[in-house]
Design a protein around this motif. Structure first.
Motif, PDB file in Angstrom:
ATOM      1  N   PRO A  58       0.824  -1.201   0.000  1.00  0.00           N
ATOM      2  CA  PRO A  58       0.000   0.000   0.000  1.00  0.00           C
ATOM      3  C   PRO A  58       0.858   1.250   0.000  1.00  0.00           C
ATOM      4  CG  PRO A  58       0.153  -0.854   2.202  1.00  0.00           C
ATOM      5  CD  PRO A  58       0.885  -1.818   1.306  1.00  0.00           C
ATOM      6  N   SER A  59       0.307   2.322  -0.475  1.00  0.00           N
ATOM      7  CA  SER A  59       1.018   3.598  -0.420  1.00  0.00           C
ATOM      8  C   SER A  59       1.172   4.046   1.023  1.00  0.00           C
ATOM      9  CB  SER A  59       0.238   4.647  -1.212  1.00  0.00           C
ATOM     10  OG  SER A  59       0.845   5.904  -1.086  1.00  0.00           O
ATOM     11  N   GLY A  60       2.396   4.432   1.381  1.00  0.00           N
ATOM     12  CA  GLY A  60       2.646   4.962   2.715  1.00  0.00           C
ATOM     13  C   GLY A  60       2.919   3.926   3.765  1.00  0.00           C
ATOM     14  N   SER A  61       2.840   2.639   3.427  1.00  0.00           N
ATOM     15  CA  SER A  61       3.113   1.618   4.435  1.00  0.00           C
ATOM     16  C   SER A  61       4.571   1.644   4.828  1.00  0.00           C
ATOM     17  CB  SER A  61       2.765   0.242   3.861  1.00  0.00           C
ATOM     18  OG  SER A  61       3.167  -0.766   4.735  1.00  0.00           O
ATOM     19  N   THR A  62       4.825   1.569   6.134  1.00  0.00           N
ATOM     20  CA  THR A  62       6.204   1.622   6.598  1.00  0.00           C
ATOM     21  C   THR A  62       6.569   0.454   7.475  1.00  0.00           C
ATOM     22  OG1 THR A  62       5.570   2.952   8.517  1.00  0.00           O
ATOM     23  CG2 THR A  62       6.233   4.128   6.527  1.00  0.00           C
ATOM     24  N   GLY A  63       5.704  -0.511   7.631  1.00  0.00           N
ATOM     25  CA  GLY A  63       6.031  -1.640   8.507  1.00  0.00           C
ATOM     26  C   GLY A  63       7.038  -2.564   7.866  1.00  0.00           C
ATOM     27  N   VAL A  64       7.754  -3.286   8.697  1.00  0.00           N
ATOM     28  CA  VAL A  64       8.692  -4.300   8.222  1.00  0.00           C
ATOM     29  C   VAL A  64       8.050  -5.644   8.472  1.00  0.00           C
ATOM     30  CG1 VAL A  64      10.949  -5.304   8.505  1.00  0.00           C
ATOM     31  CG2 VAL A  64      10.655  -2.845   8.677  1.00  0.00           C
ATOM     32  N   LEU A  65       7.753  -6.379   7.425  1.00  0.00           N
ATOM     33  CA  LEU A  65       7.034  -7.638   7.557  1.00  0.00           C
ATOM     34  C   LEU A  65       7.990  -8.797   7.386  1.00  0.00           C
ATOM     35  CD1 LEU A  65       3.872  -6.746   5.477  1.00  0.00           C
ATOM     36  CD2 LEU A  65       4.338  -6.360   7.887  1.00  0.00           C
ATOM     37  N   SER A  66       8.027  -9.660   8.384  1.00  0.00           N
ATOM     38  CA  SER A  66       8.934 -10.801   8.335  1.00  0.00           C
ATOM     39  C   SER A  66       8.188 -12.016   7.835  1.00  0.00           C
ATOM     40  CB  SER A  66       9.494 -11.078   9.731  1.00  0.00           C
ATOM     41  OG  SER A  66      10.214 -12.264   9.729  1.00  0.00           O
ATOM     42  N   LYS A  67       8.796 -12.752   6.907  1.00  0.00           N
ATOM     43  CA  LYS A  67       8.167 -13.958   6.379  1.00  0.00           C
ATOM     44  C   LYS A  67       8.505 -15.198   7.184  1.00  0.00           C
ATOM     45  CE  LYS A  67       7.778 -12.442   1.609  1.00  0.00           C
ATOM     46  NZ  LYS A  67       8.136 -12.715   0.220  1.00  0.00           N
TER      47      LYS A  67
ATOM     48  N   THR B  68      13.887   4.775   9.525  1.00  0.00           N
ATOM     49  CA  THR B  68      13.392   4.769   8.158  1.00  0.00           C
ATOM     50  C   THR B  68      12.208   5.711   8.012  1.00  0.00           C
ATOM     51  OG1 THR B  68      12.032   2.838   8.683  1.00  0.00           O
ATOM     52  CG2 THR B  68      14.198   2.444   7.756  1.00  0.00           C
ATOM     53  N   LYS B  69      11.143   5.447   8.761  1.00  0.00           N
ATOM     54  CA  LYS B  69       9.969   6.303   8.716  1.00  0.00           C
ATOM     55  C   LYS B  69       9.349   6.304  10.102  1.00  0.00           C
ATOM     56  CE  LYS B  69       8.740   5.643   3.860  1.00  0.00           C
ATOM     57  NZ  LYS B  69       7.702   5.252   2.916  1.00  0.00           N
ATOM     58  N   GLY B  70       8.609   7.347  10.362  1.00  0.00           N
ATOM     59  CA  GLY B  70       7.866   7.373  11.604  1.00  0.00           C
ATOM     60  C   GLY B  70       8.612   8.057  12.713  1.00  0.00           C
ATOM     61  N   GLY B  71       7.847   8.799  13.505  1.00  0.00           N
ATOM     62  CA  GLY B  71       8.450   9.478  14.625  1.00  0.00           C
ATOM     63  C   GLY B  71       7.797   9.137  15.935  1.00  0.00           C
TER      64      GLY B  71
ATOM     65  N   PRO C 239       4.730   3.934  16.789  1.00  0.00           N
ATOM     66  CA  PRO C 239       5.645   4.082  15.655  1.00  0.00           C
ATOM     67  C   PRO C 239       4.907   3.817  14.344  1.00  0.00           C
ATOM     68  CG  PRO C 239       6.550   2.626  17.339  1.00  0.00           C
ATOM     69  CD  PRO C 239       5.108   2.831  17.672  1.00  0.00           C
ATOM     70  N   ALA C 240       5.385   4.404  13.268  1.00  0.00           N
ATOM     71  CA  ALA C 240       4.802   4.109  11.969  1.00  0.00           C
ATOM     72  C   ALA C 240       4.953   2.633  11.662  1.00  0.00           C
ATOM     73  CB  ALA C 240       5.487   4.936  10.888  1.00  0.00           C
ATOM     74  N   GLY C 241       3.974   2.051  10.970  1.00  0.00           N
ATOM     75  CA  GLY C 241       4.068   0.641  10.643  1.00  0.00           C
ATOM     76  C   GLY C 241       2.736   0.039  10.270  1.00  0.00           C
ATOM     77  N   ASP C 242       2.720  -1.266  10.097  1.00  0.00           N
ATOM     78  CA  ASP C 242       1.527  -2.034   9.754  1.00  0.00           C
ATOM     79  C   ASP C 242       1.075  -2.788  10.992  1.00  0.00           C
ATOM     80  OD1 ASP C 242       1.973  -1.127   7.215  1.00  0.00           O
ATOM     81  OD2 ASP C 242       2.825  -2.998   6.477  1.00  0.00           O
ATOM     82  N   TYR C 243      -0.198  -2.679  11.316  1.00  0.00           N
ATOM     83  CA  TYR C 243      -0.711  -3.220  12.570  1.00  0.00           C
ATOM     84  C   TYR C 243      -1.953  -4.071  12.349  1.00  0.00           C
ATOM     85  CZ  TYR C 243       2.342   0.100  14.959  1.00  0.00           C
ATOM     86  OH  TYR C 243       3.427   0.791  15.417  1.00  0.00           O
ATOM     87  N   ARG C 244      -2.149  -4.983  13.309  1.00  0.00           N
ATOM     88  CA  ARG C 244      -3.410  -5.721  13.423  1.00  0.00           C
ATOM     89  C   ARG C 244      -4.010  -5.395  14.783  1.00  0.00           C
ATOM     90  NH1 ARG C 244      -4.830 -11.674  11.502  1.00  0.00           N
ATOM     91  NH2 ARG C 244      -5.338 -10.338   9.735  1.00  0.00           N
TER      92      ARG C 244
ATOM     93  N   SER D  89      -2.510   0.824   8.514  1.00  0.00           N
ATOM     94  CA  SER D  89      -1.151   1.352   8.436  1.00  0.00           C
ATOM     95  C   SER D  89      -1.088   2.722   9.077  1.00  0.00           C
ATOM     96  CB  SER D  89      -0.692   1.486   6.981  1.00  0.00           C
ATOM     97  OG  SER D  89      -0.523   0.229   6.379  1.00  0.00           O
ATOM     98  N   LEU D  90       0.071   3.033   9.651  1.00  0.00           N
ATOM     99  CA  LEU D  90       0.370   4.386  10.101  1.00  0.00           C
ATOM    100  C   LEU D  90       1.550   4.892   9.285  1.00  0.00           C
ATOM    101  CD1 LEU D  90       0.098   4.194  13.988  1.00  0.00           C
ATOM    102  CD2 LEU D  90      -1.486   5.276  12.409  1.00  0.00           C
ATOM    103  N   ALA D  91       1.357   5.982   8.562  1.00  0.00           N
ATOM    104  CA  ALA D  91       2.429   6.550   7.751  1.00  0.00           C
ATOM    105  C   ALA D  91       3.292   7.464   8.603  1.00  0.00           C
ATOM    106  CB  ALA D  91       1.834   7.324   6.570  1.00  0.00           C
ATOM    107  N   HIS D  92       4.497   7.728   8.117  1.00  0.00           N
ATOM    108  CA  HIS D  92       5.428   8.521   8.906  1.00  0.00           C
ATOM    109  C   HIS D  92       4.964   9.955   9.094  1.00  0.00           C
ATOM    110  CE1 HIS D  92       6.542   9.737   4.841  1.00  0.00           C
ATOM    111  NE2 HIS D  92       7.209  10.750   5.363  1.00  0.00           N
ATOM    112  N   ASP D  93       4.124  10.461   8.187  1.00  0.00           N
ATOM    113  CA  ASP D  93       3.719  11.851   8.296  1.00  0.00           C
ATOM    114  C   ASP D  93       2.305  12.001   8.852  1.00  0.00           C
ATOM    115  OD1 ASP D  93       2.453  10.716   6.170  1.00  0.00           O
ATOM    116  OD2 ASP D  93       2.897  12.321   4.732  1.00  0.00           O
ATOM    117  N   SER D  94       1.744  10.924   9.384  1.00  0.00           N
ATOM    118  CA  SER D  94       0.389  10.957   9.909  1.00  0.00           C
ATOM    119  C   SER D  94       0.379  11.525  11.320  1.00  0.00           C
ATOM    120  CB  SER D  94      -0.209   9.548   9.924  1.00  0.00           C
ATOM    121  OG  SER D  94      -1.457   9.560  10.581  1.00  0.00           O
TER     122      SER D  94
END
Length: 658
Positions: A13-22, A55-58, A118-123, A139-144
């Motif tokens: 997705p646009s703006g996604s900043t999470g790191v997803l581990s496989k 990387t992103k997020g404050g 922090p910015a990232g992808d959440y459940r 998702s939470l974007a870094h500029d949100s």
């Protein structure tokens, strides 16, 4: 808000900043104890890593929402649990209230909020008071500055049912974990499992077994409807190599790793310690197969350029070869720049930037096997290894990465650290302590007086109470695992915070300080550098560089001359150098030499303690000139020859015995 990309999907997705581990690449075979803990304890909690720091997020974003019941009334006092979408439940809980897992309850109107995420992808999971629930991915974007979610309606849960395929390996003690939730299920003896109490939504699960060796399978995009059971086809575990270790009476054993592995040595600075001298001496002794030396850029601004680092490394290699070390490949350049996060915020989406070093790792890993993997020993940033993985992720089954460093030193490329820890089979020494041993002035005298040996002695005898032996522990491990007595399982967050972990979720194998046999390692170090077998004599007939001495008195080195492709040695009256030469058969050899002398010189060549084999006067020549002496007789085998300035002064580039 558009939901974040889930592990396994194609388009972020646009703006996604999470790191997803496989998934993780490590295990310890201790399934019996694991099974007992699961059956007794039930539910556990430990968070998976948050988005990579820097990387992103404050950490200023706020997420809020409202939970309602099916009849439209507020879902008051419902539990609300927030986790990263790649969260996997663990058996060790040390961070239940930490930054990557948060929990609250709704108020009387069903409202809730989280601040400082922090910015990232959440459940988000909402569990009502009557077993009804909901999940919400966002998702939470870094500029949100804040995100307000649409109301979530609590519904009756569903379930997932499946079974493990029985195979010839007889896998036992099988587990199922749900990404982004605290669900860890033990399959029955026939391999069947049911994951209950799942709110309506789409799920990814990881299926694992620890016996007789670790194997995984990830199933993605499983749709669960309210009040319904979803049946999935049989789960076939992948045959992917995972890191295993054990401890026995001989010390630490790491599966598939010993002196028979091919090895690549990857470092940043080659002239600021004694690391490469030890590694190359072990290679010269045939203790392991060294396939390459990589120069990865030291990304800190205060350090020399990668070109300068490579030039310094090649000078150290030249000194090693002059000393007689063999089996040492030339240096190649690795990654010149640190990793940069992809716009999607996902490490899997980073585009690789190949280098000669990363190409070498990929090529040699493809030749290796899971049973006998390529060992990449890293003394600096992990950037080149990370680029190799991004070029071809399949090499992780044929490669083990080993390093001796602290995360603070490698923070110049923390993204590469994170990627290698999460994706590769990784073993690390010295994370929480300085890798050091006590210098021994007496033992350092045993190291041959070559130019390389003189550099090592100077470093060891510079007065420090303890000296960092740097990046040598993995190489010593290949020869003698008795020097290390244990290891521990850990997992790493994106901020490079390291936490204890179980077999199911650990990211890399950590060697604690207490595991190190310091006296044993010190003995290993000095006995290696003092081993005469490592230093090959010069074959004659052939050329003998003046700098290739293995003993000397009162001489000084002349700086390397690029035009001459050589350095030299300067002799005042009475100074001498010694050279070990070997002849296949007894015979007479004509002596040629290249020298210069302002006033002329008388020099001799002979065996120490005996009459000179050849002696002569050389005329004054301010420029480099060729000359010859009488032939000398040598016996078959190895002879120690001494070159002496018996009168006058001269500079010597080298000899040639013909």
């Amino acid at each position: 808000m558009k939901p974040p990309k889930r592990p396994g999907q194609d388009t972020p997705p646009s703006g996604s900043t999470g790191v997803l581990s496989k998934g993780l690449g490590f295990c310890i075979i201790s399934a019996a104890a694991m099974l007992a803990a699961l059956l007794i304890s039930g539910c556990f909690s430990l968070s998976e890593p948050e988005p990579v720091a820097g990387t992103k997020g404050g950490g200023t974003e706020t997420e809020s929402g409202v939970a309602v019941n099916g009849n439209g009334s507020p879902a008051a006092y419902a539990r609300v649990i927030l986790r990263p979408v790649d969260y996997l439940q663990d058996l060790v809980s040390t961070e239940a209230g930490g930054p990557t897992r948060k929990e609250t309850v709704t108020d009387q109107l069903g409202r809730f909020s989280f601040k400082g995420l922090p910015a990232g992808d959440y459940r988000l999971e909402i569990a009502g008071t009557e077993a009804f629930g909901a999940i919400h991915d966002f998702s939470l974007a870094h500029d949100s500055e804040g995100v307000k979610l649409a109301p979530d309606t609590l519904k009756a849960p569903g379930s997932i049912r499946g079974n493990f395929v029985t195979d010839s390996d007889g896998q036992l003690t099988r587990f199922v974990q749900v990404f982004g939730m605290e669900r860890l299920i033990t399959a029955d003896l026939e391999g069947g499992f049911i994951i209950y109490n799942l709110p309506e939504g789409v799920y990814d699960i990881r299926c694992s077994s620890l016996q007789p060796f670790r194997r995984d399978a990830v199933r993605r995009g499983i749709k669960v409807l309210s009040g319904k059971q979803t049946d999935i086809s049989s789960v076939q575990l992948e045959k992917v190599a995972k890191l295993t270790f054990s401890v026995d009476s001989l010390g630490l054993r790491i599966g598939g790793v010993d002196g028979g592995n091919p090895v690549i040595y990857d470092n940043e600075r080659w002239d600021n310690g004694v690391d490469n001298e030890y590694v190359w001496t072990k290679a010269s002794l045939g203790s392991f197969r060294l396939l390459g030396n990589i120069v990865t850029n030291d990304h800190r601004n205060s350090q020399p350029s990668i070109a300068a680092q490579t030039a310094a490394g090649r000078e150290q290699l030249r000194l090693a070869q002059l000393a007689g070390l063999r089996n040492i490949p030339d240096l190649v350049e690795g990654a010149p720049e640190r990793l940069v996060m992809a716009a999607s915020g996902r490490v899997e989406d980073i585009k690789p930037k190949a280098s000669a070093g990363s190409d070498l790792i990929v090529a040699e890993a493809r030749k290796a096997t899971p049973e006998k993997p390529l060992v990449v020993v890293v003394g600096g940033p992990l950037t080149t290894v990370a680029q190799a993985y991004l070029t071809d992720s399949s090499i992780v089954t044929n490669m083990v990465v080993m390093g001796v460093f602290t995360y603070s030193i490698q923070e110049a490329d923390s993204l590469a650290n994170y990627l290698v820890a999460k994706k590769c089979r990784f073993v690390q020494w010295g994370r929480t302590y300085i890798w050091a041993g006590k210098a021994d002035t007496a033992r350092s005298k045993e190291i041959p007086l070559t130019r390389m040996g003189e550099k090592v002695r100077t470093y060891l005898n510079n007065g420090y109470a303890k000296l960092s032996f740097g990046d040598m522990a993995p190489i010593a491990f290949l020869s003698d695992r008795r020097l290390w007595e244990t290891a521990q399982m850990v997992k790493v967050s994106s901020k490079l915070q390291v936490l204890p972990a179980s077999d199911l979720t650990f990211d890399f194998l950590d060697i604690p300080e207490a595991a190190n046999n310091w006296p044993g390692y010190t003995e290993e170090f000095y006995s290696t550098l003092a081993n005469a077998e490592a230093y090959a004599p010069k074959a004659v007939p052939g050329a003998i560089p003046a700098e290739g001495y293995q003993g000397r008195a009162s001489v000084t080195a002349i700086p390397f001359d690029t035009a001459l492709a050589s350095g030299g040695v300067s002799y005042p009256t009475g100074a001498w150098t010694e050279y070990r030469v070997t002849a296949a058969a007894a015979g007479k050899f004509a002596v040629g030499l290249r020298y210069r002398s302002i006033a002329g010189v008388r020099m001799s060549i002979g065996v120490p303690g005996r009459t000179a084999l050849a002696e002569g006067d050389l005329p004054a020549n301010a420029r480099w000139s060729d000359a010859s002496l009488d032939s000398i007789a040598l016996e078959a085998g190895t002879t120690l020859l001494r070159v002496t300035a018996t009168a006058g002064k001269f500079d010597l580039l080298g000899l040639e015995l013909k």
